[in-house]
Motif scaffolding. Sequence first.
Motif, PDB file in Angstrom:
ATOM      1  N   GLU A 156     -10.483  20.717   0.877  1.00  0.00           N
ATOM      2  CA  GLU A 156     -10.797  19.502   0.122  1.00  0.00           C
ATOM      3  C   GLU A 156      -9.486  18.819  -0.237  1.00  0.00           C
ATOM      4  N   TYR A 157      -9.326  17.550   0.113  1.00  0.00           N
ATOM      5  CA  TYR A 157      -8.083  16.819  -0.108  1.00  0.00           C
ATOM      6  C   TYR A 157      -8.344  15.585  -0.978  1.00  0.00           C
ATOM      7  N   GLU A 158      -7.497  15.415  -2.008  1.00  0.00           N
ATOM      8  CA  GLU A 158      -7.559  14.229  -2.867  1.00  0.00           C
ATOM      9  C   GLU A 158      -6.690  13.140  -2.257  1.00  0.00           C
ATOM     10  N   VAL A 159      -7.344  12.117  -1.719  1.00  0.00           N
ATOM     11  CA  VAL A 159      -6.623  11.015  -1.068  1.00  0.00           C
ATOM     12  C   VAL A 159      -6.547   9.842  -2.042  1.00  0.00           C
ATOM     13  N   THR A 160      -5.331   9.353  -2.269  1.00  0.00           N
ATOM     14  CA  THR A 160      -5.106   8.270  -3.226  1.00  0.00           C
ATOM     15  C   THR A 160      -4.409   7.104  -2.533  1.00  0.00           C
ATOM     16  N   ASN A 188       1.590  14.671   2.782  1.00  0.00           N
ATOM     17  CA  ASN A 188       1.940  13.545   3.642  1.00  0.00           C
ATOM     18  C   ASN A 188       1.429  12.239   3.040  1.00  0.00           C
ATOM     19  N   GLY A 189       2.037  11.137   3.475  1.00  0.00           N
ATOM     20  CA  GLY A 189       1.645   9.829   2.975  1.00  0.00           C
ATOM     21  C   GLY A 189       1.965   8.755   3.981  1.00  0.00           C
ATOM     22  N   SER A 190       1.713   7.495   3.567  1.00  0.00           N
ATOM     23  CA  SER A 190       1.950   6.366   4.460  1.00  0.00           C
ATOM     24  C   SER A 190       2.063   5.097   3.629  1.00  0.00           C
ATOM     25  N   ASN A 191       2.781   4.099   4.159  1.00  0.00           N
ATOM     26  CA  ASN A 191       2.872   2.773   3.554  1.00  0.00           C
ATOM     27  C   ASN A 191       2.166   1.714   4.400  1.00  0.00           C
ATOM     28  N   GLU A 192       1.387   2.169   5.376  1.00  0.00           N
ATOM     29  CA  GLU A 192       0.658   1.220   6.209  1.00  0.00           C
ATOM     30  C   GLU A 192      -0.608   0.764   5.484  1.00  0.00           C
ATOM     31  N   SER A 193      -1.073  -0.409   5.824  1.00  0.00           N
ATOM     32  CA  SER A 193      -2.301  -0.908   5.207  1.00  0.00           C
ATOM     33  C   SER A 193      -3.533  -0.236   5.808  1.00  0.00           C
ATOM     34  N   LEU A 194      -3.478   0.139   7.106  1.00  0.00           N
ATOM     35  CA  LEU A 194      -4.587   0.823   7.773  1.00  0.00           C
ATOM     36  C   LEU A 194      -4.045   2.088   8.438  1.00  0.00           C
ATOM     37  N   PRO A 195      -3.768   3.112   7.668  1.00  0.00           N
ATOM     38  CA  PRO A 195      -3.132   4.297   8.231  1.00  0.00           C
ATOM     39  C   PRO A 195      -4.123   5.210   8.958  1.00  0.00           C
ATOM     40  N   TYR A 201       0.828  -1.216   0.000  1.00  0.00           N
ATOM     41  CA  TYR A 201       0.000   0.000   0.000  1.00  0.00           C
ATOM     42  C   TYR A 201       0.859   1.262   0.000  1.00  0.00           C
ATOM     43  N   VAL A 202       0.443   2.211  -0.799  1.00  0.00           N
ATOM     44  CA  VAL A 202       1.048   3.544  -0.786  1.00  0.00           C
ATOM     45  C   VAL A 202      -0.085   4.550  -0.731  1.00  0.00           C
ATOM     46  N   TRP A 203      -0.083   5.355   0.351  1.00  0.00           N
ATOM     47  CA  TRP A 203      -1.143   6.350   0.548  1.00  0.00           C
ATOM     48  C   TRP A 203      -0.586   7.748   0.307  1.00  0.00           C
ATOM     49  N   ASP A 204      -1.381   8.564  -0.353  1.00  0.00           N
ATOM     50  CA  ASP A 204      -1.093   9.994  -0.524  1.00  0.00           C
ATOM     51  C   ASP A 204      -2.302  10.734   0.019  1.00  0.00           C
ATOM     52  N   PHE A 205      -2.098  11.462   1.132  1.00  0.00           N
ATOM     53  CA  PHE A 205      -3.219  12.098   1.812  1.00  0.00           C
ATOM     54  C   PHE A 205      -3.600  13.450   1.192  1.00  0.00           C
TER      55      PHE A 205
END
Length: 297
Positions: free
Chosen positions: A241-245, A225-232, A217-221
Amino acid sequence: STSNLCGITTFADSVLVYSLPQPEFSVSSDTVCSSIALGIYNSTSCAWQTTYSWEMGDGVTSDSQELNLEYTYFAFDDFAEYPLTLTAVNPCGTVQNIQEITVVPNSITAFFNANPLIGCEPHPVQFDQEMLGVTYFSWDFGDGNTSTVEDPIHEFTQDGIYDVVFTAGNFCGAQDTATVTVEVLPSPEIEFISTEEYLCVGESTSFIPSGDPVSGYVWDFGDGNGSNESLPTHIYSAEGEYEVTVTGISLLNGCPGSITNTISVITTPQADIQVSDLAGCPPFSAVFTNNKITEVK
């Protein structure tokens, strides 16, 4: 002229000087189909005591003195080039005239390379054909798209199995087709939700993914900021308004997939009022003024 005491006598005569031969010839076409007779016409001028010989360029020779000839050339897998040579000889010397004849084969075998044959959507494929002896070609990619580019790159945008057909031919009527199969793998279906229906500035929220099994998993908040956790979990420091990917790699075929959702973050409302008088005797009246700092949404 000669002269003496008796007078002058003059004698005149003519001398004929011959030139080297000037061999010239024409052909019905300088490009001919294999096994089709080529017409040849000897149009040599200054042909005094001239004899001719022909070299067809394929090892065959001829001593024909005819002005009109026919000769049949052959080509097989590729275009063939033959130097057709007329040699003219007279007492003054020898001169040659050479003309290139192109022979086109009557049969061809279509083939091409495609790389890579399997990949994830969208999947670009490079097609290369290095065929000789063809004068036209076309591509049918099997997804509704076609091309007449010699070596095209085509992108398959949907997963599936596609039969790509290459057709090649020449003006002698030869035609052939070749087919390869391209497999496009599907991207994983990914979705996610936020644990907070209404997300406020400074409050923590968790993102929960769902859908096909994925890893990495790669999260872009959307706020840098971001995260590589599966449940961040994440805390937004400002409203907006934020585009979360979220992106993941399919455990079934190794293809990447992603999904983007919009998250709304609002501030906690702050209220303030102003009272005209804080104390008094009954009957007592006061004026209350709303001095709100943030708008309630």
